[in-house]
Motif scaffolding. Structure first.
Motif, PDB file in Angstrom:
ATOM      1  N   ALA A 140       9.213 -50.841 -50.408  1.00 20.77           N
ATOM      2  CA  ALA A 140       9.382 -50.613 -48.961  1.00 20.77           C
ATOM      3  C   ALA A 140       9.828 -49.188 -48.538  1.00 20.77           C
ATOM      4  CB  ALA A 140      10.671 -51.772 -48.272  1.00 20.77           C
ATOM      5  N   ALA A 141       9.523 -48.741 -47.399  1.00 22.88           N
ATOM      6  CA  ALA A 141       9.737 -47.179 -46.944  1.00 22.88           C
ATOM      7  C   ALA A 141      11.123 -47.507 -46.301  1.00 22.88           C
ATOM      8  CB  ALA A 141       8.652 -46.655 -46.003  1.00 22.88           C
ATOM      9  N   GLY A 142      11.479 -46.484 -46.343  1.00 19.62           N
ATOM     10  CA  GLY A 142      13.028 -46.172 -45.733  1.00 19.62           C
ATOM     11  C   GLY A 142      14.178 -45.950 -46.908  1.00 19.62           C
ATOM     12  N   ARG A 143      13.640 -45.909 -47.921  1.00 21.06           N
ATOM     13  CA  ARG A 143      14.926 -45.891 -49.086  1.00 21.06           C
ATOM     14  C   ARG A 143      15.312 -44.372 -49.099  1.00 21.06           C
ATOM     15  NH1 ARG A 143      12.884 -48.701 -54.466  1.00 21.06           N
ATOM     16  NH2 ARG A 143      12.825 -50.996 -53.635  1.00 21.06           N
ATOM     17  N   GLY A 144      16.652 -44.270 -49.407  1.00 25.63           N
ATOM     18  CA  GLY A 144      17.072 -42.809 -49.501  1.00 25.63           C
ATOM     19  C   GLY A 144      18.644 -42.978 -50.112  1.00 25.63           C
TER      20      GLY A 144
ATOM     21  N   GLU B 286       6.400 -46.652 -40.307  1.00 28.80           N
ATOM     22  CA  GLU B 286       5.475 -47.306 -39.939  1.00 28.80           C
ATOM     23  C   GLU B 286       3.873 -46.772 -40.433  1.00 28.80           C
ATOM     24  OE1 GLU B 286       5.801 -50.165 -39.104  1.00 28.80           O
ATOM     25  OE2 GLU B 286       7.765 -50.220 -38.561  1.00 28.80           O
ATOM     26  N   THR B 287       3.894 -45.766 -40.991  1.00 30.71           N
ATOM     27  CA  THR B 287       2.650 -45.036 -41.332  1.00 30.71           C
ATOM     28  C   THR B 287       2.902 -44.634 -43.039  1.00 30.71           C
ATOM     29  OG1 THR B 287       3.340 -42.820 -40.594  1.00 30.71           O
ATOM     30  CG2 THR B 287       2.269 -44.055 -38.999  1.00 30.71           C
ATOM     31  N   THR B 288       1.916 -43.696 -43.421  1.00 26.61           N
ATOM     32  CA  THR B 288       2.075 -43.516 -44.816  1.00 26.61           C
ATOM     33  C   THR B 288       2.511 -42.129 -45.025  1.00 26.61           C
ATOM     34  OG1 THR B 288      -0.172 -42.339 -44.539  1.00 26.61           O
ATOM     35  CG2 THR B 288      -0.239 -44.743 -45.411  1.00 26.61           C
ATOM     36  N   MET B 289       3.493 -41.651 -44.014  1.00 25.73           N
ATOM     37  CA  MET B 289       4.354 -40.587 -44.383  1.00 25.73           C
ATOM     38  C   MET B 289       5.517 -40.539 -44.996  1.00 25.73           C
ATOM     39  SD  MET B 289       3.705 -38.128 -40.782  1.00 25.73           S
ATOM     40  CE  MET B 289       4.184 -39.224 -39.581  1.00 25.73           C
ATOM     41  N   HIS B 290       5.370 -41.246 -46.022  1.00 26.32           N
ATOM     42  CA  HIS B 290       6.475 -41.420 -46.864  1.00 26.32           C
ATOM     43  C   HIS B 290       5.918 -41.520 -48.187  1.00 26.32           C
ATOM     44  CE1 HIS B 290       5.106 -45.659 -45.686  1.00 26.32           C
ATOM     45  NE2 HIS B 290       5.106 -45.693 -47.203  1.00 26.32           N
TER      46      HIS B 290
ATOM     47  N   THR C 178       8.008 -43.619 -37.002  1.00 24.38           N
ATOM     48  CA  THR C 178       6.740 -43.258 -37.237  1.00 24.38           C
ATOM     49  C   THR C 178       6.407 -43.121 -38.848  1.00 24.38           C
ATOM     50  OG1 THR C 178       6.482 -42.397 -35.024  1.00 24.38           O
ATOM     51  CG2 THR C 178       4.697 -41.856 -36.580  1.00 24.38           C
ATOM     52  N   CYS C 179       7.451 -42.446 -39.371  1.00 18.26           N
ATOM     53  CA  CYS C 179       7.239 -41.890 -40.864  1.00 18.26           C
ATOM     54  C   CYS C 179       7.265 -43.566 -41.630  1.00 18.26           C
ATOM     55  CB  CYS C 179       8.259 -41.258 -41.346  1.00 18.26           C
ATOM     56  SG  CYS C 179       8.066 -39.519 -40.580  1.00 18.26           S
TER      57      CYS C 179
END
Length: 215
Positions: A18-22, A99-103, A96-97
């Protein structure tokens, strides 16, 4: 019109985290404005009642003046509205990052280092992650504009450091007045190159020289 292949950089059958890790510091930086406001409100909530109960009205008067003075002036209201949209655009860029592939494959998104108001909207300085470039932001320019509720989005890349990207959110016609402090004063306009050729300006020409050529 076919989409830019950069809009889908991962195979469709690949399972990604899942995106949003950090890290904690990166998460704090994403919500820095809201956290600072909450800390300020908490400080006021703790100190102001005690001061009033003790008969000290000076803190209350200072706080009331600090809030009401900008609200009754056009400059103060414009400043508040402009920075409100900066916060909105920052979160919409991050969304936007997500929800898209900008990660990245590990789920990390680019970091919005700074965002500042401009005469036409906002301008964000972004630090990309490994595997993400300015060209991918350009491929998602329409998605960025739609997410930020704007007219368009322009993408610029630093001429020396490719990991630094500027995303300019255009939401209105250019406003008159003095140029607000922003990325031009920090790095200089000629330090950036547009990915769209119709936005490109000669980097070695001063404004007066460009006017002479146009004439």
């Amino acid at each position: 019109m076919p989409r830019n292949p950069r809009n889908q950089i991962y195979p469709a059958n690949e399972d990604l985290p899942a995106a949003g890790r950090g890290g904690l510091l990166a998460r704090f930086w994403r919500w820095r404005t809201e956290l600072l406001l909450l800390a300020l409100l908490g400080l006021v909530a703790l100190t102001l009642p005690a001061a009033v109960r003790g008969g000290h009205w000076t803190p209350f008067a200072v706080l009331a003046g600090a809030v009401s003075a900008p609200a009754v002036t056009r400059t103060g209201r414009n400043w508040a509205v402009a920075h409100f949209w900066c916060v909105v655009s920052r979160h919409r860029l991050q969304r936007t990052c997500l929800e898209t592939t900008m990660h990245t494959r590990s789920g990390r998104i680019p970091l919005v280092l700074w965002i500042t108001p401009t005469r036409t909207g906002e301008k964000a300085l972004i630090l990309t992650r490994a595997g993400i470039s300015a060209a991918e932001f350009e491929a998602y320019a329409e998605e960025i504009a739609a997410a930020c509720w704007a007219r368009s989005a322009n993408v610029y890349r630093h001429r020396r450091w490719a990991q630094l990207v500027v995303v300019e959110v255009v939401r209105r016609e250019e406003l008159p007045g003095a140029l607000p402090p922003g990325l031009e004063r920090l790095y200089g306009r000629r330090a950036w190159m547009a990915l769209r050729h119709d936005l490109e300006e000669p980097p070695d020409l001063l404004p007066r020289e460009r006017a002479l050529i146009a004439a």
